[in-house]
Design an enzyme around this catalytic site. Structure first.
Site, PDB file in Angstrom:
ATOM      1  N   ASN A 299       0.652  44.116 -19.417  1.00  0.00           N
ATOM      2  CA  ASN A 299       2.037  43.958 -19.883  1.00  0.00           C
ATOM      3  C   ASN A 299       1.981  43.162 -21.178  1.00  0.00           C
ATOM      4  OD1 ASN A 299       4.712  43.383 -20.318  1.00  0.00           O
ATOM      5  ND2 ASN A 299       4.931  41.967 -18.594  1.00  0.00           N
TER       6      ASN A 299
ATOM      7  N   LYS B   5       4.284  42.601 -23.244  1.00  0.00           N
ATOM      8  CA  LYS B   5       5.567  41.953 -23.566  1.00  0.00           C
ATOM      9  C   LYS B   5       5.947  42.260 -25.009  1.00  0.00           C
ATOM     10  CE  LYS B   5       4.412  38.590 -20.083  1.00  0.00           C
ATOM     11  NZ  LYS B   5       4.737  37.362 -19.412  1.00  0.00           N
TER      12      LYS B   5
ATOM     13  N   HIS C  77      10.812  42.832 -13.775  1.00  0.00           N
ATOM     14  CA  HIS C  77       9.941  41.704 -14.138  1.00  0.00           C
ATOM     15  C   HIS C  77      10.776  40.428 -14.153  1.00  0.00           C
ATOM     16  CE1 HIS C  77       7.416  39.062 -16.576  1.00  0.00           C
ATOM     17  NE2 HIS C  77       6.414  39.845 -16.237  1.00  0.00           N
TER      18      HIS C  77
ATOM     19  N   GLU D 208      11.012  38.068 -16.147  1.00  0.00           N
ATOM     20  CA  GLU D 208      11.667  37.756 -17.431  1.00  0.00           C
ATOM     21  C   GLU D 208      12.936  38.578 -17.598  1.00  0.00           C
ATOM     22  OE1 GLU D 208       8.208  38.324 -19.897  1.00  0.00           O
ATOM     23  OE2 GLU D 208       7.315  36.551 -18.990  1.00  0.00           O
TER      24      GLU D 208
ATOM     25  N   GLU E  56       4.591  38.723  -8.223  1.00  0.00           N
ATOM     26  CA  GLU E  56       4.398  37.797  -9.337  1.00  0.00           C
ATOM     27  C   GLU E  56       5.187  36.517  -9.075  1.00  0.00           C
ATOM     28  OE1 GLU E  56       3.048  39.987 -13.090  1.00  0.00           O
ATOM     29  OE2 GLU E  56       5.216  39.886 -13.143  1.00  0.00           O
TER      30      GLU E  56
ATOM     31  N   GLY F  78       2.525  33.120 -17.044  1.00  0.00           N
ATOM     32  CA  GLY F  78       2.393  32.520 -18.369  1.00  0.00           C
ATOM     33  C   GLY F  78       2.235  31.014 -18.338  1.00  0.00           C
TER      34      GLY F  78
ATOM     35  N   SER G  73      -1.005  34.626 -14.415  1.00  0.00           N
ATOM     36  CA  SER G  73      -2.183  33.960 -14.997  1.00  0.00           C
ATOM     37  C   SER G  73      -3.504  34.521 -14.463  1.00  0.00           C
ATOM     38  CB  SER G  73      -2.093  32.438 -14.798  1.00  0.00           C
ATOM     39  OG  SER G  73      -0.927  31.940 -15.433  1.00  0.00           O
TER      40      SER G  73
END
Ligand code: PEP
Length: 246
Positions: free
Chosen positions: A8, A10, A92, A94, A164, A170, A209
Site C-alpha cells: 500500500n 498510500k 483502511h 486512514e 490492521e 506507521g 509495521s
C-alpha cells in the site's frame, strides 16, 4: 494457501519512483509469494503494465460503491476491472479516520467490488484505546459483520481480510506474533461461520509495521496468510525481502 503480500503505497511516490521500483522489483521477483501493489490511482496503469510479466497484480487504495455517473472524484470498480485492475483496499483505517468511512459504507463497496470481479481487501482493526479496554475481539467482530453484511458469492479468491491494529500502522509498533495470531484465529472463526465451506480458506493478512526483520515470524503463525504493508513496501529491496526474495 499461497502467502500474499500487498504493498500500500498510500499517497507516496512520483511517477519516476514507481518506474524505478518496478524496474528493480520485477526482474528479481520469484513469485514464491504473491505480490500485489496499490499505488496512487494515477499510477495504477503504469504499475499494472510493468508488473504484468511476473503477474504482479495492481489495484487501488479506495473504490466507489457506484459504477458510473455524477460522483466527482470517485473511481469506478467497473472501470478498474476494464483496465485490468485486480483488487481494491476497502476500509483502511486512514479512510475510516480521515474520510468518514464506516463498516456500513464498506459493505456497499465490498458488495459492488465482488459483483464487478474486483477482489475486495477488507480492512479491520482496533484502536489502542479499544485494545486497552479489552474490546479488541468485539470491535473486530462488529467490523466483520457490518462490513460483510449482505456480501454474498464470496470465495477464497475474491475476498481477503486484512487485520490492521490502528496502533501499529506507521508507528513502528508491531503486534507481537501471538497478539496477531489470536485475532487472526478469531477472524478465521467468524469467516468460517459466516461462509461455511469457504470462509476457512480465505486469506487473512496482517498489517502494521511489517518489515523484513519481523515478517518471517509473523508469517509463521498458523492463521497469518500474508501482509498488507505501508512503509516497508516503498523500497523494492525491502518489498522483495517481504516476498521471500532476499
Ligand atoms: C498500512 O498502511 O496498511 C500499513 C500497515 O502501514 P505500515 O506498514 O507503514 O504500518
Amino acid at each position: 494457501m499461497n502467502k500474499l503480500m500487498i504493498a500500500n503505497w498510500k499517497m507516496n511516490n512520483v511517477v519516476l519512483d514507481c518506474v524505478r521500483f518496478m524496474e528493480d522489483f520485477v526482474p528479481k521477483f520469484s513469485a514464491k509469494r504473491e505480490a500485489w501493489i496499490a499505488p496512487q490511482a494515477l499510477h495504477f496503469n503504469l504499475v499494472r503494465s510493468m508488473g504484468e510479466p511476473k503477474d504482479v497484480k495492481a489495484g487501488v487504495q479506495n473504490i466507489s460503491d457506484q459504477l458510473f455517473g455524477a460522483y466527482t472524484g470517485e473511481t469506478s470498480p467497473k472501470t478498474l476491472r476494464a483496465m485490468g485492475g485486480h483488487f481494491a483496499i476497502i476500509g483502511h483505517s486512514e479512510r475510516r479516520q480521515y474520510f468518514g468511512e464506516t463498516s456500513k459504507s464498506c459493505a456497499l463497496k465490498n458488495r459492488t467490488c465482488l459483483r464487478e470481479g474486483i477482489v475486495a481487501v477488507y480492512c479491520v482493526g482496533e484502536t489502542l484505546a479499544e485494545r486497552d479496554a479489552g474490546q479488541t475481539l468485539s470491535i473486530i467482530h462488529d467490523q466483520l459483520l457490518q462490513g460483510l453484511n449482505d456480501v454474498h458469492g464470496v470465495n477464497p479468491e475474491n475476498l481477503v481480510v486484512a487485520y490492521e491494529p490502528v496502533w501499529a500502522i506507521g508507528t513502528g509498533r508491531t503486534a507481537t506474533p501471538a497478539q496477531a495470531q489470536e485475532v487472526h484465529a478469531f477472524i478465521r472463526k467468524v469467516l468460517s461461520e459466516k461462509y461455511p465451506g469457504v470462509g476457512d480458506k480465505m486469506r487473512i493478512l496482517y498489517g502494521g509495521s511489517v518489515k523484513p526483520d519481523n515478517v518471517e515470524e509473523l508469517l509463521s503463525q498458523k492463521d497469518i496468510d500474508g501482509g498488507l504493508v505501508g512503509g516497508a513496501s516503498l523500497k523494492a529491496k525491502d518489498f522483495l525481502a517481504l516476498c521471500g526474495d532476499k
